[in-house]
Design an enzyme around this catalytic site. Structure first.
Site, PDB file in Angstrom:
ATOM      1  N   GLU A  89      15.654  89.522  39.389  1.00 30.94           N
ATOM      2  CA  GLU A  89      15.028  88.424  38.647  1.00 30.94           C
ATOM      3  C   GLU A  89      14.184  87.567  39.582  1.00 30.94           C
ATOM      4  O   GLU A  89      14.695  86.957  40.526  1.00 30.94           O
ATOM      5  CB  GLU A  89      16.117  87.590  37.981  1.00 30.94           C
ATOM      6  CG  GLU A  89      16.893  88.383  36.941  1.00 30.94           C
ATOM      7  CD  GLU A  89      18.199  87.744  36.515  1.00 30.94           C
ATOM      8  OE1 GLU A  89      18.957  88.391  35.764  1.00 30.94           O
ATOM      9  OE2 GLU A  89      18.472  86.602  36.933  1.00 30.94           O
ATOM     10  N   LEU A 108      16.004  89.164  32.466  1.00 30.43           N
ATOM     11  CA  LEU A 108      17.207  88.418  32.809  1.00 30.43           C
ATOM     12  C   LEU A 108      18.417  89.155  32.234  1.00 30.43           C
ATOM     13  O   LEU A 108      19.009  88.739  31.240  1.00 30.43           O
ATOM     14  CB  LEU A 108      17.128  86.986  32.258  1.00 30.43           C
ATOM     15  CG  LEU A 108      15.917  86.163  32.712  1.00 30.43           C
ATOM     16  CD1 LEU A 108      15.987  84.765  32.134  1.00 30.43           C
ATOM     17  CD2 LEU A 108      15.824  86.115  34.225  1.00 30.43           C
ATOM     18  N   ALA A 109      18.766  90.257  32.862  1.00 35.15           N
ATOM     19  CA  ALA A 109      19.838  91.121  32.356  1.00 35.15           C
ATOM     20  C   ALA A 109      20.467  91.845  33.537  1.00 35.15           C
ATOM     21  O   ALA A 109      19.973  92.889  33.971  1.00 35.15           O
ATOM     22  CB  ALA A 109      19.291  92.113  31.334  1.00 35.15           C
ATOM     23  N   GLU A 110      21.562  91.275  34.041  1.00 34.59           N
ATOM     24  CA  GLU A 110      22.200  91.863  35.223  1.00 34.59           C
ATOM     25  C   GLU A 110      22.736  93.266  34.949  1.00 34.59           C
ATOM     26  O   GLU A 110      22.732  94.116  35.853  1.00 34.59           O
ATOM     27  CB  GLU A 110      23.325  90.957  35.714  1.00 34.59           C
ATOM     28  CG  GLU A 110      22.857  89.724  36.452  1.00 34.59           C
ATOM     29  CD  GLU A 110      22.242  88.669  35.539  1.00 34.59           C
ATOM     30  OE1 GLU A 110      21.428  87.860  36.025  1.00 34.59           O
ATOM     31  OE2 GLU A 110      22.579  88.670  34.328  1.00 34.59           O
ATOM     32  N   GLN A 161      20.875  87.369  41.083  1.00 36.56           N
ATOM     33  CA  GLN A 161      20.315  86.082  41.501  1.00 36.56           C
ATOM     34  C   GLN A 161      21.350  85.097  42.029  1.00 36.56           C
ATOM     35  O   GLN A 161      21.100  84.378  42.993  1.00 36.56           O
ATOM     36  CB  GLN A 161      19.545  85.463  40.334  1.00 36.56           C
ATOM     37  CG  GLN A 161      18.631  84.325  40.752  1.00 36.56           C
ATOM     38  CD  GLN A 161      17.704  83.918  39.624  1.00 36.56           C
ATOM     39  OE1 GLN A 161      18.150  83.445  38.584  1.00 36.56           O
ATOM     40  NE2 GLN A 161      16.414  84.116  39.824  1.00 36.56           N
ATOM     41  N   PHE A 162      22.526  85.052  41.416  1.00 36.62           N
ATOM     42  CA  PHE A 162      23.643  84.247  41.919  1.00 36.62           C
ATOM     43  C   PHE A 162      24.933  85.023  41.705  1.00 36.62           C
ATOM     44  O   PHE A 162      25.062  85.797  40.757  1.00 36.62           O
ATOM     45  CB  PHE A 162      23.729  82.892  41.204  1.00 36.62           C
ATOM     46  CG  PHE A 162      22.639  81.927  41.593  1.00 36.62           C
ATOM     47  CD1 PHE A 162      22.721  81.201  42.766  1.00 36.62           C
ATOM     48  CD2 PHE A 162      21.540  81.769  40.775  1.00 36.62           C
ATOM     49  CE1 PHE A 162      21.716  80.317  43.131  1.00 36.62           C
ATOM     50  CE2 PHE A 162      20.525  80.890  41.134  1.00 36.62           C
ATOM     51  CZ  PHE A 162      20.614  80.156  42.315  1.00 36.62           C
ATOM     52  N   PHE A 165      26.833  85.732  38.438  1.00 35.50           N
ATOM     53  CA  PHE A 165      26.210  86.581  37.430  1.00 35.50           C
ATOM     54  C   PHE A 165      26.624  88.040  37.567  1.00 35.50           C
ATOM     55  O   PHE A 165      26.197  88.877  36.767  1.00 35.50           O
ATOM     56  CB  PHE A 165      24.686  86.491  37.518  1.00 35.50           C
ATOM     57  CG  PHE A 165      24.127  85.085  37.385  1.00 35.50           C
ATOM     58  CD1 PHE A 165      24.915  84.029  36.952  1.00 35.50           C
ATOM     59  CD2 PHE A 165      22.809  84.819  37.709  1.00 35.50           C
ATOM     60  CE1 PHE A 165      24.406  82.743  36.853  1.00 35.50           C
ATOM     61  CE2 PHE A 165      22.295  83.533  37.602  1.00 35.50           C
ATOM     62  CZ  PHE A 165      23.089  82.497  37.172  1.00 35.50           C
ATOM     63  N   ILE A 166      27.437  88.380  38.579  1.00 34.27           N
ATOM     64  CA  ILE A 166      27.817  89.792  38.741  1.00 34.27           C
ATOM     65  C   ILE A 166      28.745  90.268  37.635  1.00 34.27           C
ATOM     66  O   ILE A 166      28.885  91.470  37.424  1.00 34.27           O
ATOM     67  CB  ILE A 166      28.479  90.071  40.106  1.00 34.27           C
ATOM     68  CG1 ILE A 166      29.868  89.430  40.201  1.00 34.27           C
ATOM     69  CG2 ILE A 166      27.581  89.680  41.254  1.00 34.27           C
ATOM     70  CD1 ILE A 166      30.702  89.952  41.353  1.00 34.27           C
ATOM     71  N   HIS A 226      27.158  79.487  40.418  1.00 34.06           N
ATOM     72  CA  HIS A 226      26.207  79.758  41.493  1.00 34.06           C
ATOM     73  C   HIS A 226      26.885  79.848  42.859  1.00 34.06           C
ATOM     74  O   HIS A 226      26.336  80.447  43.776  1.00 34.06           O
ATOM     75  CB  HIS A 226      25.136  78.660  41.549  1.00 34.06           C
ATOM     76  CG  HIS A 226      24.171  78.685  40.404  1.00 34.06           C
ATOM     77  ND1 HIS A 226      24.570  78.643  39.092  1.00 34.06           N
ATOM     78  CD2 HIS A 226      22.817  78.747  40.365  1.00 34.06           C
ATOM     79  CE1 HIS A 226      23.513  78.661  38.302  1.00 34.06           C
ATOM     80  NE2 HIS A 226      22.434  78.739  39.057  1.00 34.06           N
TER      81      HIS A 226
END
Length: 326
Positions: free
Chosen positions: A29, A58-60, A82-83, A86-87, A129
């Site tokens: 992202e 925006l789709a992990e 990204q953070f 979000f994993i 985050h």
């Protein structure tokens, strides 16, 4: 040699590998034109083109799935989450599909993927985050977990990770991106994955840490020597899986006391695993129980109170005093 902060060292590592190997592809992202939320990939899209470094939705889960698909087709994806919080959206792709690819395929396919993500507190960031989720990855067979504490290691370890045929979870502490500059070789070099580093020699107690906590431990060690004459040896794990237990045991045999420092919550983390292995391999050399200095077993707090939640030099000093007086 060049003077770089950790963010610049990471960018330089990616540049070295993109120049060397056309199969290295970077995506995530905002990693393209913007260069990522922390600008770690700034300028690389202009240098290597939109086919090799590009933005994703925006789709992990899609980022993870794309990485797995490319990895088994001979590419070497560097996928940025990204953070760290979000994993969770990509855990199936990271910890099931990528981590088990060689096993499931009987060695027919590899998953040479690097999942990069920022993590860690002290920067007053938003929820999800700044968590430390390395414990989830360490418990997953088949994926390596790397956490550099300085620019030199960051570049060398990332180059090694990109070249590795196994998936690597590469965690970059937010508070270290711009913390300081250090000498970093220009061009190609690697730091061995699975090898810890003794960053400070000592004789009285071993302090084991990784990431930002290496610097917190160093402050504590300097204060201990100045005020009490206690000489602490500090081990930077650098790699959490595989764990360099040999370096840890060698130090414990010398100092006979140890504490383990982690920023993550106390229960079931890396510190617990390190202590278990010390007990298995060096318990007769211990003159005191191995203690943990870690965050409380709570959700990561809001920014207003995170400074009281994170491990501090004072808490490390208190733990050292406890094992010295045992």
């Amino acid at each position: 040699m060049a003077q770089m902060n950790m963010k610049e060292a990471i960018r330089d590592a990616i540049r070295v590998e993109m120049k060397r190997d056309p199969n290295v592809i970077v995506f995530g992202e905002d990693v393209g034109n913007v260069g990522g939320v922390f600008r770690a990939t700034e300028g690389l899209q202009k240098e290597f083109g939109e086919e090799r470094i590009f933005d994703t939705p925006l789709a992990e889960s899609a980022i993870g799935g794309l990485a797995v698909g490319l990895g088994i087709q001979g590419f070497r994806p560097v996928a940025e989450i990204q953070f760290v919080g979000f994993i969770f959206e990509a855990m199936d792709q990271m910890f099931v599909q990528a981590a088990r690819m060689r096993y499931r395929s009987g060695g027919r396919y590899n998953a040479p993927i690097v999942f990069r993500t920022p993590f860690g507190g002290g920067v007053k960031a938003a929820e999800l985050h700044t968590d430390s989720l390395e414990g989830l990855a360490v418990q997953t067979p088949g994926i390596k977990v790397v956490v550099p504490s300085n620019p030199y290691d960051a570049k060398g370890l990332l180059i090694a990770a990109i070249r590795d045929n196994d998936p690597v979870f590469f965690m970059e502490h937010l508070n270290l991106y711009h913390a300081f500059r250090a000498e970093v070789p220009e061009g190609d070099y690697t730091v061995e994955i699975g090898k810890a580093n003794v960053v400070r020699e000592g004789s009285d107690v071993t302090i084991i840490a990784y990431g930002m906590m290496v610097h917190t431990a160093t402050k504590a060690a300097e204060e201990l020597e100045k005020t009490k004459g206690i000489k602490a040896e500090i081990i930077d794990l650098r790699t959490l899986n595989p764990l360099d237990i040999d370096t840890i045991v060698a130090s414990v045999k010398k100092t006979n006391r140890a504490i383990v420092v982690q920023e993550a919550q106390k229960t079931s983390g890396v510190a617990a695993e390190v202590i278990a292995q010390i007990n298995e391999k060096a318990i007769l050399h211990l003159e005191a129980p191995v203690l943990r200095v870690a965050a409380p077993d709570t959700v990561y707090p809001f920014a207003q109170i995170e400074d009281t939640w994170l491990p501090t030099p004072a808490r490390i000093i208190a733990a050292v005093n406890k094992v010295m007086e045992f």
